[in-house]
Design an enzyme around this catalytic site. Structure first.
Site, PDB file in Angstrom:
ATOM      1  N   ASP A  38     -25.800 -28.959  24.703  1.00 33.32           N
ATOM      2  CA  ASP A  38     -26.045 -27.688  24.268  1.00 33.32           C
ATOM      3  C   ASP A  38     -26.814 -27.791  22.875  1.00 33.32           C
ATOM      4  O   ASP A  38     -26.937 -26.521  22.363  1.00 33.32           O
ATOM      5  CB  ASP A  38     -25.052 -26.503  24.203  1.00 33.32           C
ATOM      6  CG  ASP A  38     -23.965 -26.967  23.377  1.00 33.32           C
ATOM      7  OD1 ASP A  38     -23.985 -28.171  22.879  1.00 33.32           O
ATOM      8  OD2 ASP A  38     -22.863 -26.271  23.314  1.00 33.32           O
ATOM      9  N   CYS A  81     -24.080 -31.212  20.675  1.00 34.66           N
ATOM     10  CA  CYS A  81     -23.210 -32.254  21.311  1.00 34.66           C
ATOM     11  C   CYS A  81     -22.758 -33.287  20.349  1.00 34.66           C
ATOM     12  O   CYS A  81     -21.489 -33.625  20.280  1.00 34.66           O
ATOM     13  CB  CYS A  81     -23.996 -33.017  22.598  1.00 34.66           C
ATOM     14  SG  CYS A  81     -25.574 -33.705  21.646  1.00 34.66           S
ATOM     15  N   HIS A 121     -28.069 -37.436  24.327  1.00 36.84           N
ATOM     16  CA  HIS A 121     -26.683 -36.714  24.165  1.00 36.84           C
ATOM     17  C   HIS A 121     -25.753 -37.768  23.787  1.00 36.84           C
ATOM     18  O   HIS A 121     -25.745 -38.754  23.892  1.00 36.84           O
ATOM     19  CB  HIS A 121     -26.551 -36.365  25.806  1.00 36.84           C
ATOM     20  CG  HIS A 121     -25.185 -35.643  25.866  1.00 36.84           C
ATOM     21  ND1 HIS A 121     -25.197 -34.366  25.416  1.00 36.84           N
ATOM     22  CD2 HIS A 121     -23.920 -35.962  26.427  1.00 36.84           C
ATOM     23  CE1 HIS A 121     -23.781 -34.058  25.832  1.00 36.84           C
ATOM     24  NE2 HIS A 121     -23.173 -34.858  26.196  1.00 36.84           N
TER      25      HIS A 121
END
Length: 306
Positions: free
Chosen positions: A158, A161, A282
């Protein structure tokens, strides 16, 4: 949406629906643009520049959406209370509370639905392509972690992370109690305090030039106040501020340790994924292998800050 089509609905619901629809459309447009960029055949240098551009586009869109939603949230509550007062004076306070709770519930339901859709999309991609770059990367990282008695601990993709992964590590080691906003504040403060050193590593993704004064201030603002994605500069900043080494495990290459001069007994271990999600890189946290309970608990913990 025309005036005729919306005149039967309250003004605040029309505005909320239009903003939601527009945000959804803009996200789809950005995703299509990013997919087109990734399909382009470019050399390694251009691909890195392209990836930086993708991160910038995502951060700007997320920041703008967050600001618009925040601006939309403030004026909507007062008129609703005033309206309830005119309709039923005796039930004024209770009606206003019910309206606010209902609106908050709608937001929670919408967020839950988006999370379910994202998870469904990930599962669909996995089932369609078992040999995808993401699957290969996850397998390699899992092997590296297993050799060290660790397992990955998922956090939501989002924009927060990196910060949520570090927050989880700090809690797991019982070092500090920080929420996501606190960690963003620490990172931004460090970057501002060490501008003369860090500025040489901060460049405009479009021109490649070192950030100017206004660009630097904007960068720090986004780190502090938006869901702008965090990278190596923010990792260095948090490692220095927290006095904790931060190791980043990745599928290829070495696993760099930021703040290697700090106490290694306070080391935080994160995993870095280039292919986990379509919109970019990520970070996940880690746990002892036998303590890993899957991604749901990680998502729930990180969601507490939203």
């Amino acid at each position: 949406m025309s005036g005729d089509a919306t005149e039967n609905f309250p003004a605040d619901e029309r505005e909320e629906e239009s903003i939601s629809d527009r945000h959804r459309k803009e996200k789809k447009e950005l995703l299509a643009k990013i997919q087109a960029m990734k399909k382009a055949k470019v050399d390694k240098k251009k691909r890195k520049e392209m990836q930086d551009e993708i991160v910038r586009l995502e951060a700007e869109l997320e920041a703008r959406h967050a600001e618009e939603l925040k601006a939309d949230e403030l004026p909507n509550e007062s008129p609703s209370v005033a309206l309830n007062t005119e309709q039923n004076t005796a039930d004024d306070d209770e009606t206003g509370k019910q309206f606010k709770v209902s609106k908050a519930q709608r937001r929670r339901e919408k967020k839950l639905q988006e999370q379910k859709e994202r998870e469904a999309q990930i599962k669909a991609e996995e089932s369609c392509n078992k040999n995808s770059p993401r699957i290969a990367e996850d397998k390699k990282i899992a092997e590296i972690l297993a050799a060290r008695g660790l397992a990955s601990f998922n956090v939501p993709a989002d924009g927060d992370c990196l910060y949520n992964a570090i927050k989880h590590q700090l809690g797991r080691l019982s070092i500090f109690q920080y929420d996501t906003a606190d960690l963003r504040q620490l990172a931004a403060d460090y970057i501002e305090d060490n501008k003369d050193t860090l500025i040489f590593y901060m460049s405009n993704p479009e021109t490649g030039d070192i950030l100017g004064e206004d660009e630097f201030n904007k960068y720090c603002f986004q780190v502090r106040n938006t869901k702008a994605w965090g990278g190596e500069i923010e990792i260095k900043a948090l490692s220095s501020r927290l006095k904790c080494p931060i190791e980043i495990i990745q599928a290829s290459g070495t696993s760099p340790i930021h703040g290697a001069g700090e106490d290694m007994g306070r080391k935080l271990v994160l995993t870095y994924h280039r292919h986990m999600y379509r919109l970019g890189e990520h970070y996940n946290s880690t746990v002892a292998a036998q303590a890993n309970t899957g991604g749901d608990s990680g998502d729930d913990e990180a969601d507490k800050d939203d």
